[in-house]
Design an enzyme around this catalytic site. Structure first.
Site, mmCIF file in Angstrom:
data_model
loop_
_atom_site.group_PDB
_atom_site.id
_atom_site.type_symbol
_atom_site.label_atom_id
_atom_site.label_comp_id
_atom_site.label_asym_id
_atom_site.label_seq_id
_atom_site.Cartn_x
_atom_site.Cartn_y
_atom_site.Cartn_z
ATOM 1 C CB ILE A 22 41.998 46.385 45.808
ATOM 2 C CG1 ILE A 22 42.292 47.175 47.062
ATOM 3 C CG2 ILE A 22 40.505 46.411 45.370
ATOM 4 C CD1 ILE A 22 42.105 48.870 46.611
ATOM 5 C CB CYS A 23 40.643 43.172 42.412
ATOM 6 S SG CYS A 23 39.444 42.393 40.988
ATOM 7 C CG HIS A 24 42.107 39.237 39.903
ATOM 8 N ND1 HIS A 24 40.891 39.579 40.171
ATOM 9 C CD2 HIS A 24 42.128 37.845 39.672
ATOM 10 C CE1 HIS A 24 40.160 38.643 39.697
ATOM 11 N NE2 HIS A 24 40.793 37.334 39.315
ATOM 12 N N PRO A 68 46.802 40.824 44.761
ATOM 13 C CG PRO A 68 45.283 40.147 46.681
ATOM 14 C CD PRO A 68 45.306 40.574 45.368
#
Length: 86
Positions: free
Chosen positions: A44-46, A48
């Site tokens: 989720i969000c950053h 990855p």
């Protein structure tokens, strides 16, 4: 190490809040273990960025916060601008 008896590896905002988290071998090895076991991984969000650092995105369909899209593409991911990729 997180036990593989868990069903899913979910990583979230820690990648943005603690940049060293993305390079922590314990975190990367946990993600790799889940991938090797064929278990689901949610980012989720950053988060990855953790999967990029663990070399887990090449050739895989992914989505992410738009600021991470270029990094995912450069790592060989198939980026989709959607809310969820399963």
């Amino acid at each position: 190490m997180i036990p593989l008896s868990l069903t899913i590896f979910c990583c979230c905002r820690a990648a943005r809040l603690r940049p060293n988290f993305v390079k922590d071998e314990r975190v990367l090895n946990t993600a790799r273990s889940f991938d090797n076991a064929g278990k689901p991984i949610a980012a989720i969000c950053h988060a990855p960025q953790i999967l990029i650092s663990a070399d887990l995105v090449s050739g895989k369909r992914v989505t992410a916060y738009s600021a991470v899209a270029d990094e995912l593409k450069e790592a060989g991911a198939i980026y989709e601008d959607t809310e969820v990729v399963v």
